[in-house]
Design an enzyme around this catalytic site. Structure first.
Site, PDB file in Angstrom:
ATOM      1  N   GLY A  79       2.832  -1.363   4.265  1.00  0.00           N
ATOM      2  CA  GLY A  79       2.824   0.211   4.130  1.00  0.00           C
ATOM      3  C   GLY A  79       4.160   0.843   3.722  1.00  0.00           C
ATOM      4  N   GLY A  80       4.883   1.498   4.487  1.00  0.00           N
ATOM      5  CA  GLY A  80       6.239   1.921   4.439  1.00  0.00           C
ATOM      6  C   GLY A  80       7.164   1.217   3.598  1.00  0.00           C
ATOM      7  CD  GLU A 110      -3.052   5.525   6.786  1.00  0.00           C
ATOM      8  OE1 GLU A 110      -2.800   5.615   5.419  1.00  0.00           O
ATOM      9  OE2 GLU A 110      -2.086   5.143   7.426  1.00  0.00           O
ATOM     10  CG  HIS A 162      -5.738   1.751   5.341  1.00  0.00           C
ATOM     11  ND1 HIS A 162      -5.322   2.537   6.182  1.00  0.00           N
ATOM     12  CD2 HIS A 162      -4.725   1.013   5.151  1.00  0.00           C
ATOM     13  CE1 HIS A 162      -4.133   2.623   6.456  1.00  0.00           C
ATOM     14  NE2 HIS A 162      -3.815   1.433   5.875  1.00  0.00           N
ATOM     15  CB  SER A 193       5.569  -1.939  12.175  1.00  0.00           C
ATOM     16  OG  SER A 193       5.029  -0.613  12.375  1.00  0.00           O
ATOM     17  CG  ASN A 231      -1.690   1.362   1.402  1.00  0.00           C
ATOM     18  OD1 ASN A 231      -2.082   2.025   0.312  1.00  0.00           O
ATOM     19  ND2 ASN A 231      -2.047   1.484   2.525  1.00  0.00           N
ATOM     20  CD1 TRP A 232       3.502   1.040  -3.168  1.00  0.00           C
ATOM     21  CD2 TRP A 232       3.389   2.310  -4.869  1.00  0.00           C
ATOM     22  NE1 TRP A 232       4.031   0.437  -4.028  1.00  0.00           N
ATOM     23  CE2 TRP A 232       4.071   1.120  -5.168  1.00  0.00           C
ATOM     24  CE3 TRP A 232       3.236   3.351  -5.711  1.00  0.00           C
ATOM     25  CZ2 TRP A 232       4.589   0.961  -6.557  1.00  0.00           C
ATOM     26  CZ3 TRP A 232       3.752   3.147  -7.175  1.00  0.00           C
ATOM     27  CH2 TRP A 232       4.220   1.904  -7.358  1.00  0.00           C
ATOM     28  CE  LYS A 233       0.543   3.598   4.946  1.00  0.00           C
ATOM     29  NZ  LYS A 233       0.124   3.823   6.440  1.00  0.00           N
ATOM     30  N   GLY A 254       2.524   2.246  10.869  1.00  0.00           N
ATOM     31  CA  GLY A 254       3.471   3.237  10.739  1.00  0.00           C
ATOM     32  C   GLY A 254       4.335   3.444  12.146  1.00  0.00           C
ATOM     33  CD  GLU A 265      -3.378  -2.683   7.495  1.00  0.00           C
ATOM     34  OE1 GLU A 265      -2.077  -3.014   6.949  1.00  0.00           O
ATOM     35  OE2 GLU A 265      -3.903  -1.933   7.148  1.00  0.00           O
TER      36      GLU A 265
HETATM   37  C1  PEP Z   1      -0.759   0.296   6.116  1.00  0.00           C
HETATM   38  O1  PEP Z   1      -0.646   1.322   5.944  1.00  0.00           O
HETATM   39  O2  PEP Z   1      -1.476  -0.679   5.686  1.00  0.00           O
HETATM   40  C2  PEP Z   1       0.619  -0.293   6.715  1.00  0.00           C
HETATM   41  C3  PEP Z   1       0.524  -1.670   7.214  1.00  0.00           C
HETATM   42  O3  PEP Z   1       1.633   0.569   7.070  1.00  0.00           O
HETATM   43  P1  PEP Z   1       3.053   0.268   7.550  1.00  0.00           P
HETATM   44  O4  PEP Z   1       3.469  -1.107   6.986  1.00  0.00           O
HETATM   45  O5  PEP Z   1       3.821   1.596   7.225  1.00  0.00           O
HETATM   46  O6  PEP Z   1       2.936   0.139   9.139  1.00  0.00           O
END
Ligand code: PEP
Length: 266
Positions: free
Chosen positions: A244-245, A109, A107, A223, A15-17, A183, A177
């Site tokens: 994500g990141g 967010e 999600h 994470s 997920n590049w956000k 994050g 999640e």
């Molecule tokens: C996400 O945004 O779905 C996520 C899991 O982010 P991260 O891996 O950065 O925690």
């Protein structure tokens, strides 16, 4: 060998956000493809999916098709409506027309910043299914939920709300999640992830029976890195990861996709 469910192909989803414009997206996809090829990545057991911003989708779709890359593609959100006076929204029909396979729904967010509740998530999952997209339904508890009601109650309620409004034949992916892990650099433990994913699978079984429970892929997200992915994938009910990141770094994401190299069966 994959330690997760025998007949479920693992899914590693990035997920590049709201990162990378369409030119940067091309560079990242090319680098990811070269890196995986260099490392002799075998995609038979592991599906790699990427979720770029809407404005990148056409560029990425074209690159995937032209270079015959084995990446699945997804949108990060969709409208519950199919078309019409919904300024700024994107229809599932448009994502389908761009050869998207998946779309994220709910999600944390979106839930936190756009007030998306279970009712909205139900409507979005239904819209995805109407347009032959597989919804990746994100569920998870906040740090406060964890303290007050424990880790499973909220994700189970969020999943149940959607399951009750779709058929047992629907194909969905569930991403567990924990909001506190996203994050933050503090992932859940592999044991916590397995425990909640098992309860989520039981929820599917209770609502719709064995067939949907056994075929539905349940991912862990929060994470995830190449250094912890193997532990998560050891869980019998964890079928992959939503990343994500770490998905913005081709080397790191490729190493996550190659989790089979680090998974050993006890
Ligand atoms: C996400 O945004 O779905 C996520 C899991 O982010 P991260 O891996 O950065 O925690």
């Amino acid at each position: 060998m994959v330690a997760s469910g025998d007949n479920r192909r693992a899914l590693i989803a990035g997920n590049w956000k709201m990162n990378l414009d369409h030119l940067q997206s091309i560079a990242l996809v090319q680098k990811l493809a070269w890196t995986l090829k260099d490392r002799n990545f075998q995609s038979d057991h592991v599906e790699v999916a990427i979720f770029p911003p809407f404005t990148d989708l056409r560029s990425v779709q074209t690159l995937i098709a032209a270079d015959k890359l084995e990446f699945s593609l997804g949108g990060q959100d969709l409208s519950p409506h199919d078309s019409g006076a919904h300024t700024g929204d994107i229809s599932g029909a448009f994502l389908s027309a761009l050869a998207c396979d998946y779309v994220l729904v709910g999600h944390s967010e979106r839930r936190a910043h756009h007030g998306e509740d279970d009712e909205v998530c139900v409507a979005k999952v239904q819209a995805a299914l109407r347009h032959s997209l597989t919804p990746v339904l994100c569920v998870g508890e906040t740090a406060e939920d964890l303290e007050t009601v424990g880790q499973s109650a909220v994700p189970v309620a969020q999943l149940g709300a959607v399951l009750r409004e779709i058929s047992a034949e629907a194909d969905i992916v569930v991403a567990y999640e924990p909001v506190w892990a996203i994050g933050s650099g503090t992932p859940a433990t592999a044991e916590q992830a397995q425990e909640v994913c098992a309860v989520l699978r039981d929820t599917i079984r209770d609502v719709h029976g064995d067939a949907q429970a056994d075929r539905t892929r349940i991912l862990y997200g929060g994470s995830v890195k190449s250094s912890n992915i193997a532990g998560f994938l050891r869980g019998a009910d964890v079928d992959g990861a939503l990343v994500g990141g770490a998905s913005l770094d081709a080397e790191e994401f490729a190493a996550i996709a190659q989790f089979e190299k680090h998974v050993t069966i006890d």
